[in-house]
Write an enzyme that holds these catalytic residues in place. Structure first.
Site, PDB file in Angstrom:
ATOM      1  N   GLU A   1      -1.256  -8.221 -58.127  1.00 34.03           N
ATOM      2  CA  GLU A   1      -0.985  -9.159 -57.135  1.00 34.03           C
ATOM      3  C   GLU A   1      -1.860 -10.452 -57.390  1.00 34.03           C
ATOM      4  O   GLU A   1      -2.265 -11.109 -56.300  1.00 34.03           O
ATOM      5  CB  GLU A   1      -1.588  -8.607 -55.917  1.00 34.03           C
ATOM      6  CG  GLU A   1      -1.073  -7.120 -55.414  1.00 34.03           C
ATOM      7  CD  GLU A   1      -1.571  -6.569 -54.041  1.00 34.03           C
ATOM      8  OE1 GLU A   1      -0.914  -6.361 -53.323  1.00 34.03           O
ATOM      9  OE2 GLU A   1      -2.812  -6.582 -54.075  1.00 34.03           O
TER      10      GLU A   1
ATOM     11  N   CYS B   1      -1.727  -6.207 -44.487  1.00 33.12           N
ATOM     12  CA  CYS B   1      -2.734  -7.233 -44.514  1.00 33.12           C
ATOM     13  C   CYS B   1      -1.867  -8.496 -44.038  1.00 33.12           C
ATOM     14  O   CYS B   1      -2.288  -9.162 -43.420  1.00 33.12           O
ATOM     15  CB  CYS B   1      -3.411  -7.582 -46.059  1.00 33.12           C
ATOM     16  SG  CYS B   1      -2.090  -7.622 -47.256  1.00 33.12           S
TER      17      CYS B   1
END
Length: 640
Positions: free
Chosen positions: A318, A402
């Protein structure tokens, strides 16, 4: 253009002090109408309220433990925190007693959940109570606390209610006792940065400098030797070498922060760390932190950032890979990462207005972060490729949710990124229809009305409202792309070059009620070519107009978008207003198009495809996949 000193201290305006209309007003309405309640509903569906409700049995492990020893369930406090923050700002724009009551109920649950010593974390109180503070590297305890702190500040500012703020102050007071170099204290920090910037918000709203000191401690301690994560693993009976990603670069803990020169690791963690560092640099006028951040800023924006302001090309971590590695169809470019870049850029403006930060803030805001939210506020992007074969679409929820509350809280708080104040200066970093109520440190109170249809139109006007005349400076960003910009005060044209400082037009005078400033930013269509080292964009061109990146979609252009070829000399674009896309301005351009229908059955041949003159419609990238599903392309072929 003159260069300013960096010893000034600019702080963002509180969200309730800015009312939005126009472009951002529509996006805020989408959050108020749909997103705020949607976030809460989906948190409930996931089981998050059961996790914090002490009147119910603990739900236990709902999302399975992963190989790295944790679960995304550990982050649920952060998801609820960001959702409460979104609700807070949406309530200010549009009162919603039902939604406010739901938020109050959650806050009441947290009050009952909190331990007497101040500790608060649903996972480590209700699922693994014997694991508190045993794995800061992986388990996100302080990260969750940070998001709840930000929610507390937002809810207090928007509603005036102190309960969550008091809860989080008690937690922060407890942390001050727990962390440090004293006997029995933990000399550590979180693997996922966030609490650093949250503590600064807490300090600013309460006036308590002890929270600044704790934030500074976490920043100063990071990456120092002997390494905390290594010692922590040994104490906990874990291998110091065998862990997720197997490098401290993943969480930017490989070196002390002032020695770091390359942006590495997990993109969101990096942005949150740099945001906290920038806040502390502003509060303490710390030139050593500012110097480190300037180096990191240049490293990111000249070697590792997509044209959209997207960052972190790889799904595997990520985050970041190699310099100039910017694939389009597999771009991860997490929405949260661009939100974090907006956070960092905004905080780099804390020591004075500087166009190089504000321009990137705007670029990342419109093109990197905003695509994460659909126009109706109900669906979301987690990753943001710059090319799609038609299989990438927004989703309703995610096992690690998120991004939805992150983009939602950014949209609802955007007013605080538009304006900032210092002792005797107002800085306008972003343009949009708005009214700002500003109080300078010298006591002057100013209402500034901004009238514009930006980013669709480059005309921007400001009108002042003051009870009595006051002397202060008004600094307006002149974007680097705005060639031929003009500025006038009460009809009198100003020499921009004579008034420019770090890319801002600085107007220092005595202001009176009714003064009018007119700014014009030409929104010329401009082709953008990538550094030749970006192999994925070789022979291709992207289009920007003002702050917006444009793309082509199947909806407007049919399939085989890779067959579109832009001429070296662009024709004049015809602008078209799209009612079904929030009145967005689309661009119709004369192009050539390679023939695919008459290629034949062979896969390869010695003659290239024939071309036909055609018209291609380009739409703002942040609006793609809001209509019929299909292909999308940012970087199109260039006929050079």
């Amino acid at each position: 253009m003159t260069k300013s000193t960096n010893d000034r201290q600019f702080r963002p305006v509180a969200v309730p002090d800015v009312e939005l209309g126009g472009f951002w007003g529509k996006w805020q309405d989408a959050v108020c109408n749909s997103t705020a309640e949607t976030l809460l509903d989906r948190c409930v569906e996931a089981g998050m309220l059961k996790a914090i409700d002490v009147n119910q049995p603990s739900p236990g492990v709902v999302i399975p433990i992963q190989p790295w020893g944790g679960t995304t369930q550990m982050f649920w406090d952060s998801d609820l925190g960001k959702s409460i923050e979104t609700i807070a700002y949406s309530l200010y724009r549009r009162p919603n007693p039902k939604l406010e009551a739901r938020a109050d109920e959650i806050i009441d649950m947290y009050e009952k959940l909190q331990d007497e010593d101040g500790y608060l974390n649903a996972w480590f109180q209700r699922v693994e109570p014997n694991r508190r503070w045993t794995n800061l590297r992986d388990h996100h305890e302080l990260y969750c606390a940070g998001h709840l702190m930000e929610a507390a500040v937002a809810y207090y500012q928007a509603t005036g209610k102190r309960k969550l703020l008091d809860i989080m102050c008690r937690y922060a007071d407890y942390m001050i006792k727990i962390f440090g170099h004293g006997e029995g204290q933990i000399s550590g920090y979180c693997g996922h940065e966030e609490v650093e910037l949250a503590l600064v918000k807490l300090a600013r709203v309460t006036g308590e400098t002890k929270y600044l000191e704790l934030s500074k401690y976490f920043i100063d301690e990071r990456g120092t030797e002997p390494h905390f994560f290594t010692a922590e693993a040994a104490r906990d009976g874990r291998s110091a070498a065998d862990f997720h990603q197997k490098t401290y670069e993943y969480g930017q803990a490989h070196q002390p922060v002032r020695e770091q020169t390359k942006v590495v690791g997990h993109a969101v963690r990096a942005m949150y760390l740099y945001s906290g560092m920038a806040d502390i640099a502003t509060e303490y006028k710390d030139d050593s932190l500012t110097a480190a951040l300037e180096t990191l800023w240049d490293d990111l924006t000249t070697k590792q950032m997509y044209i959209t302001g997207g960052i972190g090309p790889a799904a595997s971590n990520e985050g970041f890979t190699d310099y100039f590695d910017l694939p389009n169809d597999t771009a991860y470019a997490e929405t949260c990462a661009s939100v974090g870049l907006v956070f960092w850029a905004s905080r780099m403006l804390g020591r004075g207005p500087d166009r190089r930060y504000a321009d990137i803030m705007e670029q990342a805001l419109y093109n990197g972060a905003l695509p994460g939210l659909s126009t109706d506020g109900k669906t979301f992007f987690y990753d943001n490729p710059l090319e799609s074969a038609g299989k990438h679409h927004r989703w309703k929820w995610h096992h690690c949710p998120c991004c939805p509350p992150n983009i939602a809280r950014l949209v609802t708080s955007i007013g605080s990124y538009m304006y900032a104040v210092s002792d005797n200066e107002i800085a306008v970093h972003l343009y949009g229809e708005s009214t700002a109520r500003l109080k300078l440190a010298n006591g002057a109170e100013v209402e500034l009305e901004q009238t514009t249809n930006y980013p669709w139109d480059g005309a921007v006007a400001f009108t002042t409202k003051l009870e009595k005349p006051a002397k202060f400076a008004l600094s307006l960003r002149i974007p680097d792309w705005a060639e031929g910009a003009t500025l006038s005060v009460n009809g009198e044209m100003l020499d921009l070059n004579a008034n420019m400082q770090d890319g801002y037009a600085r107007i220092d005078r005595e202001w009176a009620a009714g003064d009018r400033v007119a700014l014009y930013l030409p929104l010329a269509l401009r082709p953008q070519y990538a550094n030749p080292k970006v192999r994925q964009d070789a022979g291709r061109v992207a289009l920007m107009r003002g702050p917006l990146v444009y793309c082509v979609e199947t909806t407007d252009n049919g399939e085989d978008l890779n067959a579109i070829v832009l001429p070296r000399e662009l024709s004049t674009a015809e602008t078209v207003v799209l009612k079904d896309l929030n009145d967005a301005v689309a661009l119709d351009l004369k192009v050539e198009r390679e023939e695919t229908s008459n290629w034949g059955t062979t896969l390869y041949r010695k003659a290239p495809a024939e071309r036909q003159v055609a018209t291609a419609r380009f739409v703002p990238y942040h609006l793609w996949d809001n209509r019929a599903p299909g292909e999308m392309l940012v970087w199109v072929q260039s006929d050079r």
